[in-house]
Write a protein that holds these residues in place. Structure first.
Motif, mmCIF file in Angstrom:
data_model
loop_
_atom_site.group_PDB
_atom_site.id
_atom_site.type_symbol
_atom_site.label_atom_id
_atom_site.label_comp_id
_atom_site.label_asym_id
_atom_site.label_seq_id
_atom_site.Cartn_x
_atom_site.Cartn_y
_atom_site.Cartn_z
ATOM 1 N N THR A 61 0.827 -1.209 0.000
ATOM 2 C CA THR A 61 0.000 0.000 0.000
ATOM 3 C C THR A 61 0.860 1.258 0.000
ATOM 4 O O THR A 61 0.597 2.213 -0.750
ATOM 5 C CB THR A 61 -0.930 0.017 1.225
ATOM 6 O OG1 THR A 61 -1.771 -1.147 1.201
ATOM 7 C CG2 THR A 61 -1.801 1.264 1.229
ATOM 8 N N LYS A 64 2.587 1.628 -3.426
ATOM 9 C CA LYS A 64 1.636 2.068 -4.448
ATOM 10 C C LYS A 64 1.322 3.555 -4.285
ATOM 11 O O LYS A 64 1.248 4.300 -5.277
ATOM 12 C CB LYS A 64 0.350 1.251 -4.371
ATOM 13 C CG LYS A 64 -0.669 1.590 -5.465
ATOM 14 C CD LYS A 64 -1.898 0.715 -5.362
ATOM 15 C CE LYS A 64 -2.859 0.983 -6.515
ATOM 16 N NZ LYS A 64 -3.283 2.398 -6.595
ATOM 17 N N ALA A 65 1.167 3.989 -3.044
ATOM 18 C CA ALA A 65 0.866 5.397 -2.785
ATOM 19 C C ALA A 65 2.009 6.286 -3.266
ATOM 20 O O ALA A 65 1.775 7.350 -3.858
ATOM 21 C CB ALA A 65 0.617 5.611 -1.292
ATOM 22 N N TRP A 67 4.229 5.727 -5.706
ATOM 23 C CA TRP A 67 4.288 5.810 -7.168
ATOM 24 C C TRP A 67 3.062 6.507 -7.746
ATOM 25 O O TRP A 67 3.168 7.200 -8.769
ATOM 26 C CB TRP A 67 4.447 4.410 -7.758
ATOM 27 C CG TRP A 67 5.736 3.762 -7.346
ATOM 28 C CD1 TRP A 67 5.893 2.686 -6.527
ATOM 29 C CD2 TRP A 67 7.061 4.182 -7.700
ATOM 30 N NE1 TRP A 67 7.228 2.403 -6.349
ATOM 31 C CE2 TRP A 67 7.963 3.303 -7.058
ATOM 32 C CE3 TRP A 67 7.566 5.209 -8.493
ATOM 33 C CZ2 TRP A 67 9.342 3.420 -7.188
ATOM 34 C CZ3 TRP A 67 8.942 5.334 -8.629
ATOM 35 C CH2 TRP A 67 9.817 4.452 -7.985
ATOM 36 N N ASP A 68 1.923 6.370 -7.095
ATOM 37 C CA ASP A 68 0.723 7.080 -7.554
ATOM 38 C C ASP A 68 0.906 8.591 -7.422
ATOM 39 O O ASP A 68 0.507 9.359 -8.312
ATOM 40 C CB ASP A 68 -0.501 6.629 -6.750
ATOM 41 C CG ASP A 68 -0.991 5.241 -7.157
ATOM 42 O OD1 ASP A 68 -0.515 4.725 -8.193
ATOM 43 O OD2 ASP A 68 -1.833 4.674 -6.433
ATOM 44 N N VAL A 69 1.504 9.015 -6.313
ATOM 45 C CA VAL A 69 1.763 10.447 -6.108
ATOM 46 C C VAL A 69 2.747 10.959 -7.155
ATOM 47 O O VAL A 69 2.554 12.036 -7.737
ATOM 48 C CB VAL A 69 2.302 10.704 -4.683
ATOM 49 C CG1 VAL A 69 2.827 12.140 -4.557
ATOM 50 C CG2 VAL A 69 1.221 10.456 -3.650
ATOM 51 N N ARG A 71 3.325 9.767 -10.163
ATOM 52 C CA ARG A 71 2.674 9.818 -11.477
ATOM 53 C C ARG A 71 1.739 11.026 -11.572
ATOM 54 O O ARG A 71 1.707 11.727 -12.593
ATOM 55 C CB ARG A 71 1.904 8.525 -11.736
ATOM 56 C CG ARG A 71 1.362 8.402 -13.162
ATOM 57 C CD ARG A 71 0.598 7.102 -13.349
ATOM 58 N NE ARG A 71 1.448 5.935 -13.215
ATOM 59 C CZ ARG A 71 2.211 5.456 -14.195
ATOM 60 N NH1 ARG A 71 2.241 6.062 -15.368
ATOM 61 N NH2 ARG A 71 2.943 4.372 -13.994
ATOM 62 N N ALA A 72 0.996 11.278 -10.504
ATOM 63 C CA ALA A 72 0.058 12.402 -10.499
ATOM 64 C C ALA A 72 0.800 13.734 -10.580
ATOM 65 O O ALA A 72 0.375 14.655 -11.299
ATOM 66 C CB ALA A 72 -0.808 12.352 -9.244
ATOM 67 N N ASP A 161 7.482 3.300 -19.924
ATOM 68 C CA ASP A 161 6.819 4.120 -18.909
ATOM 69 C C ASP A 161 7.840 4.586 -17.873
ATOM 70 O O ASP A 161 8.540 3.765 -17.264
ATOM 71 C CB ASP A 161 5.709 3.320 -18.229
ATOM 72 C CG ASP A 161 4.952 4.144 -17.201
ATOM 73 O OD1 ASP A 161 4.045 4.895 -17.596
ATOM 74 O OD2 ASP A 161 5.300 4.044 -16.003
ATOM 75 N N ILE A 163 7.546 5.888 -14.905
ATOM 76 C CA ILE A 163 7.299 5.465 -13.523
ATOM 77 C C ILE A 163 7.741 4.022 -13.324
ATOM 78 O O ILE A 163 8.418 3.687 -12.339
ATOM 79 C CB ILE A 163 5.810 5.621 -13.157
ATOM 80 C CG1 ILE A 163 5.342 7.056 -13.385
ATOM 81 C CG2 ILE A 163 5.585 5.210 -11.700
ATOM 82 C CD1 ILE A 163 6.087 8.084 -12.571
ATOM 83 N N ASP A 164 7.375 3.166 -14.269
ATOM 84 C CA ASP A 164 7.801 1.766 -14.188
ATOM 85 C C ASP A 164 9.324 1.658 -14.250
ATOM 86 O O ASP A 164 9.922 0.787 -13.607
ATOM 87 C CB ASP A 164 7.178 0.957 -15.325
ATOM 88 C CG ASP A 164 5.673 0.788 -15.163
ATOM 89 O OD1 ASP A 164 5.185 0.956 -14.031
ATOM 90 O OD2 ASP A 164 4.995 0.502 -16.170
ATOM 91 N N ARG A 167 10.657 2.633 -10.846
ATOM 92 C CA ARG A 167 10.337 1.570 -9.891
ATOM 93 C C ARG A 167 11.325 0.413 -10.061
ATOM 94 O O ARG A 167 11.841 -0.139 -9.079
ATOM 95 C CB ARG A 167 8.903 1.074 -10.099
ATOM 96 C CG ARG A 167 8.487 0.014 -9.075
ATOM 97 C CD ARG A 167 7.148 -0.605 -9.419
ATOM 98 N NE ARG A 167 6.049 0.333 -9.252
ATOM 99 C CZ ARG A 167 5.291 0.795 -10.229
ATOM 100 N NH1 ARG A 167 5.516 0.415 -11.480
ATOM 101 N NH2 ARG A 167 4.299 1.623 -9.988
#
Length: 217
Positions: A61, A64-65, A67-69, A71-72, A161, A163-164, A167
């Motif tokens: 969790t 994921k948070a 990488w989501d931040v 990307r956003a 990508d 982000i990927d 990561r």
């Protein structure tokens, strides 16, 4: 004359929790040293949480948070590089961690190219090429990683990508640090073997001393 039946005695020694933990850690260290000595193929391994465990859920969790931040923020107009700057700083420290003492030129190059002030200036000017930095980091890692990681390097080079890509960079850096730790361990193994008898004797004596103090209560 009445004499007291009490005789003088030394006050009981207080055994602190810290001393107990030190003794316990000493026994674990001794077991680790013994394992290194008897097993020439001994390797450190990554410790992963059990599948479906609370630790695993929390870890996934949080990742994921993050990488989501990222990307956003990169999708904003203009892009927000706050998370990206933190990530590049973490990657720089990760690269430093896998360098050997003789890698002075590479260390200097990393410091110059991944210079925090320079990257911040590029971000403010809107000229920061985040993907270009990813390619640079991959090129450096390709020179430093063990051959067993070549497939991962090639996979990163083909990842489109961003982000990927980052990561994967962090995941590979984690593996490279583990490789470095095992390399250092193997280089130190002859010295560990030479010192193991004295070390085990000392650790065991420390452990027995704590046990003796505990039984005195």
């Amino acid at each position: 004359m009445v004499t007291s039946g009490l005789t003088s005695a030394s006050p009981p020694k207080f055994v602190s929790l810290e001393e107990i933990m030190q003794a316990a850690n000493g026994m674990r260290d001794m077991a680790l040293v013994h394992q290194i000595v008897v097993d020439k193929d001994f390797r450190l391994k990554r410790v992963e949480p059990e599948p479906d465990s609370v630790q695993k859920i929390i870890k996934d969790t949080m990742h994921k948070a993050f990488w989501d931040v990222l990307r956003a923020q990169l999708a904003e107009e203009p892009p927000n590089y706050t998370q990206a700057l933190n990530l590049l700083e973490e990657i720089k420290e990760g690269l430093f961690a896998v360098l050997l003492p003789q890698h002075t030129r590479i260390r200097q190059q990393i410091s110059e190219i991944l210079d925090t002030d320079l990257i911040k200036q590029q971000a403010l000017q809107g000229t920061l090429d985040f993907k270009n930095y990813a390619q640079y980091v991959i090129s450096v890692m390709s020179k430093l990683c063990a051959p067993i990681r070549d497939d991962k390097i090639n996979e990163l080079k083909e990842t489109s990508d961003v982000i990927d890509t980052f990561r994967g960079i962090l995941e590979l850096l984690d593996l490279m640090q583990l490789d470095m730790a095992n390399f250092t361990l193997q280089m130190a193994r002859p010295d560990i073997i030479a010192r193991s008898v004295d070390l085990e004797r000392k650790k065991f004596a420390d452990y027995l001393a704590i046990q003796t103090d505990l039984t005195a209560f």
